[in-house]
Design a protein around this motif. Structure first.
Motif, PDB file in Angstrom:
ATOM      1  N   ARG A  64       5.180   4.020 -10.247  1.00 14.68           N
ATOM      2  CA  ARG A  64       4.360   5.193 -10.014  1.00 14.68           C
ATOM      3  C   ARG A  64       2.878   4.932 -10.204  1.00 14.68           C
ATOM      4  NH1 ARG A  64       6.091  10.308  -9.252  1.00 14.68           N
ATOM      5  NH2 ARG A  64       4.467  11.742  -9.873  1.00 14.68           N
ATOM      6  N   SER A  65       2.549   4.372 -11.325  1.00 17.12           N
ATOM      7  CA  SER A  65       1.144   4.288 -11.704  1.00 17.12           C
ATOM      8  C   SER A  65       0.991   3.174 -12.725  1.00 17.12           C
ATOM      9  CB  SER A  65       0.733   5.634 -12.317  1.00 17.12           C
ATOM     10  OG  SER A  65      -0.365   5.483 -13.167  1.00 17.12           O
ATOM     11  N   THR A  66      -0.218   2.696 -12.879  1.00 15.53           N
ATOM     12  CA  THR A  66      -0.452   1.708 -13.926  1.00 15.53           C
ATOM     13  C   THR A  66      -0.453   2.378 -15.290  1.00 15.53           C
ATOM     14  OG1 THR A  66      -2.820   2.109 -13.752  1.00 15.53           O
ATOM     15  CG2 THR A  66      -1.923   0.285 -12.467  1.00 15.53           C
ATOM     16  N   GLY A  67      -0.501   3.714 -15.304  1.00 17.51           N
ATOM     17  CA  GLY A  67      -0.654   4.428 -16.564  1.00 17.51           C
ATOM     18  C   GLY A  67      -2.111   4.776 -16.812  1.00 17.51           C
ATOM     19  N   ASP A  68      -2.978   4.251 -15.975  1.00 16.66           N
ATOM     20  CA  ASP A  68      -4.405   4.546 -16.078  1.00 16.66           C
ATOM     21  C   ASP A  68      -4.848   5.132 -14.735  1.00 16.66           C
ATOM     22  OD1 ASP A  68      -7.200   4.490 -16.007  1.00 16.66           O
ATOM     23  OD2 ASP A  68      -7.295   2.779 -17.369  1.00 16.66           O
ATOM     24  N   THR A  69      -4.943   6.444 -14.692  1.00 17.23           N
ATOM     25  CA  THR A  69      -5.209   7.118 -13.426  1.00 17.23           C
ATOM     26  C   THR A  69      -6.531   6.691 -12.800  1.00 17.23           C
ATOM     27  OG1 THR A  69      -4.042   8.978 -14.361  1.00 17.23           O
ATOM     28  CG2 THR A  69      -5.199   9.387 -12.328  1.00 17.23           C
ATOM     29  N   LYS A  70      -7.536   6.475 -13.623  1.00 16.11           N
ATOM     30  CA  LYS A  70      -8.830   6.053 -13.073  1.00 16.11           C
ATOM     31  C   LYS A  70      -8.714   4.712 -12.363  1.00 16.11           C
ATOM     32  CE  LYS A  70     -12.015   8.449 -16.108  1.00 16.11           C
ATOM     33  NZ  LYS A  70     -12.852   8.258 -17.309  1.00 16.11           N
ATOM     34  N   LEU A  71      -7.906   3.840 -12.948  1.00 16.15           N
ATOM     35  CA  LEU A  71      -7.688   2.532 -12.338  1.00 16.15           C
ATOM     36  C   LEU A  71      -6.932   2.681 -11.021  1.00 16.15           C
ATOM     37  CD1 LEU A  71      -7.930  -0.546 -12.700  1.00 16.15           C
ATOM     38  CD2 LEU A  71      -5.805  -0.483 -13.979  1.00 16.15           C
ATOM     39  N   ASP A  72      -5.916   3.540 -11.015  1.00 18.44           N
ATOM     40  CA  ASP A  72      -5.153   3.792  -9.787  1.00 18.44           C
ATOM     41  C   ASP A  72      -6.073   4.314  -8.676  1.00 18.44           C
ATOM     42  OD1 ASP A  72      -2.741   3.101 -10.998  1.00 18.44           O
ATOM     43  OD2 ASP A  72      -2.410   5.129 -11.723  1.00 18.44           O
TER      44      ASP A  72
ATOM     45  N   LEU B  42       0.854  -1.181   0.000  1.00 22.38           N
ATOM     46  CA  LEU B  42       0.000   0.000   0.000  1.00 22.38           C
ATOM     47  C   LEU B  42       0.889   1.229   0.000  1.00 22.38           C
ATOM     48  CD1 LEU B  42      -3.003  -0.828   2.342  1.00 22.38           C
ATOM     49  CD2 LEU B  42      -2.701  -1.287  -0.090  1.00 22.38           C
ATOM     50  N   LYS B  43       0.519   2.204  -0.830  1.00 25.15           N
ATOM     51  CA  LYS B  43       1.348   3.409  -0.951  1.00 25.15           C
ATOM     52  C   LYS B  43       0.484   4.628  -0.692  1.00 25.15           C
ATOM     53  CE  LYS B  43       0.488   3.570  -5.878  1.00 25.15           C
ATOM     54  NZ  LYS B  43       0.984   4.028  -7.163  1.00 25.15           N
ATOM     55  N   TYR B  44       1.118   5.764  -0.492  1.00 25.86           N
ATOM     56  CA  TYR B  44       0.381   6.991  -0.219  1.00 25.86           C
ATOM     57  C   TYR B  44       0.323   7.829  -1.477  1.00 25.86           C
ATOM     58  CZ  TYR B  44       0.810   5.340   4.460  1.00 25.86           C
ATOM     59  OH  TYR B  44       0.729   4.547   5.562  1.00 25.86           O
ATOM     60  N   GLY B  45      -0.906   8.096  -1.901  1.00 24.38           N
ATOM     61  CA  GLY B  45      -1.074   8.829  -3.149  1.00 24.38           C
ATOM     62  C   GLY B  45      -1.234   7.852  -4.297  1.00 24.38           C
ATOM     63  N   ALA B  46      -2.384   7.926  -4.981  1.00 24.29           N
ATOM     64  CA  ALA B  46      -2.678   6.936  -6.016  1.00 24.29           C
ATOM     65  C   ALA B  46      -1.672   6.963  -7.155  1.00 24.29           C
ATOM     66  CB  ALA B  46      -4.094   7.156  -6.561  1.00 24.29           C
ATOM     67  N   ILE B  47      -1.150   8.150  -7.472  1.00 28.05           N
ATOM     68  CA  ILE B  47      -0.201   8.191  -8.590  1.00 28.05           C
ATOM     69  C   ILE B  47       1.203   8.592  -8.124  1.00 28.05           C
ATOM     70  CG2 ILE B  47      -1.848   8.480 -10.484  1.00 28.05           C
ATOM     71  CD1 ILE B  47      -1.362  11.501 -10.278  1.00 28.05           C
ATOM     72  N   CYS B  48       1.478   8.389  -6.825  1.00 28.34           N
ATOM     73  CA  CYS B  48       2.839   8.594  -6.322  1.00 28.34           C
ATOM     74  C   CYS B  48       3.602   7.283  -6.460  1.00 28.34           C
ATOM     75  CB  CYS B  48       2.821   9.000  -4.856  1.00 28.34           C
ATOM     76  SG  CYS B  48       2.012  10.582  -4.603  1.00 28.34           S
ATOM     77  N   SER B  49       4.928   7.371  -6.449  1.00 29.27           N
ATOM     78  CA  SER B  49       5.667   6.135  -6.630  1.00 29.27           C
ATOM     79  C   SER B  49       5.603   5.287  -5.365  1.00 29.27           C
ATOM     80  CB  SER B  49       7.108   6.410  -7.052  1.00 29.27           C
ATOM     81  OG  SER B  49       7.717   7.240  -6.102  1.00 29.27           O
ATOM     82  N   CYS B  50       5.617   3.992  -5.583  1.00 33.34           N
ATOM     83  CA  CYS B  50       5.522   3.035  -4.486  1.00 33.34           C
ATOM     84  C   CYS B  50       6.820   3.054  -3.679  1.00 33.34           C
ATOM     85  CB  CYS B  50       5.284   1.653  -5.086  1.00 33.34           C
ATOM     86  SG  CYS B  50       5.413   0.311  -3.907  1.00 33.34           S
ATOM     87  N   PRO B  51       6.732   3.114  -2.331  1.00 32.25           N
ATOM     88  CA  PRO B  51       7.955   3.150  -1.511  1.00 32.25           C
ATOM     89  C   PRO B  51       8.764   1.870  -1.646  1.00 32.25           C
ATOM     90  CG  PRO B  51       6.012   2.865  -0.119  1.00 32.25           C
ATOM     91  CD  PRO B  51       5.510   3.126  -1.518  1.00 32.25           C
ATOM     92  N   LYS B  52       8.095   0.808  -2.043  1.00 26.14           N
ATOM     93  CA  LYS B  52       8.783  -0.470  -2.095  1.00 26.14           C
ATOM     94  C   LYS B  52       9.414  -0.755  -3.460  1.00 26.14           C
ATOM     95  CE  LYS B  52       8.464  -4.800   0.130  1.00 26.14           C
ATOM     96  NZ  LYS B  52       7.697  -5.875   0.681  1.00 26.14           N
ATOM     97  N   CYS B  53       8.649  -0.557  -4.530  1.00 23.56           N
ATOM     98  CA  CYS B  53       9.158  -0.957  -5.844  1.00 23.56           C
ATOM     99  C   CYS B  53       9.342   0.220  -6.787  1.00 23.56           C
ATOM    100  CB  CYS B  53       8.247  -1.997  -6.478  1.00 23.56           C
ATOM    101  SG  CYS B  53       6.682  -1.321  -7.051  1.00 23.56           S
ATOM    102  N   LYS B  54       8.954   1.431  -6.355  1.00 22.14           N
ATOM    103  CA  LYS B  54       9.162   2.665  -7.125  1.00 22.14           C
ATOM    104  C   LYS B  54       8.225   2.832  -8.311  1.00 22.14           C
ATOM    105  CE  LYS B  54      12.701   3.540  -4.461  1.00 22.14           C
ATOM    106  NZ  LYS B  54      12.178   3.913  -3.135  1.00 22.14           N
TER     107      LYS B  54
END
Ligand SMILES: [Zn+2]
Length: 146
Positions: free
Chosen positions: A26-34, A12-24
């Protein structure tokens, strides 16, 4: 701060389109999905359970695209009211095979912040207030993704 699921590692990360603290990632490329897989629309416990599914898939599958689409296919099959997808044709057969072989953990889908204290009145005008898909009153709150 929004809590969201990382589709890549299940963290779980903070911010839907922020990079993941674990794997870096950022996003699936589909903001609605994020955003669909964030605490706006799902409870933390639900996000955690979907994270467990992602980690489970990652233990059994090496290829990045196949991981992603296996997860999407899982959601589509088990929780078709959240989203409905068809995997890319080139991967479809492989993903359906995997899906039938793996014994996925189950997920209980509970609402997130935007919809939890809003009892359904049965009146589409009231039920859809503040929902992104409010102009499409026949759809449920989460179906804006389609
Ligand atoms: Zn991650």
């Amino acid at each position: 701060m929004t809590t969201a699921l990382c589709f890549n590692c299940g963290h779980l990360k903070y911010g839907a389109i922020c990079s993941c603290p674990k794997c870096k990632l950022r996003s699936t490329g589909d903001t609605k999905l994020d955003i669909l897989f964030s605490d706006h629309f799902m409870a933390h416990s639900t996000l955690n359970q979907f994270g467990t599914v992602v980690k489970f898939i990652n233990e059994h599958v090496d290829h990045k695209d196949i991981r992603f689409w296996t997860f999407m296919f899982y959601v589509s099959e088990r929780h078709s009211d959240l989203l409905k997808i068809d995997p890319p044709q080139a991967l479809a057969e492989q993903i359906q095979d995997l899906y039938s072989q793996l014994e996925f953990p189950s997920v209980q889908v509970l609402p997130g912040m935007r919809n939890q204290s809003k009892p359904q009145t049965g009146d589409p005008k009231q039920d859809d207030v503040n929902m992104p898909g409010r102009d499409q009153s026949a759809k449920k709150w989460w179906q804006f993704w389609r």
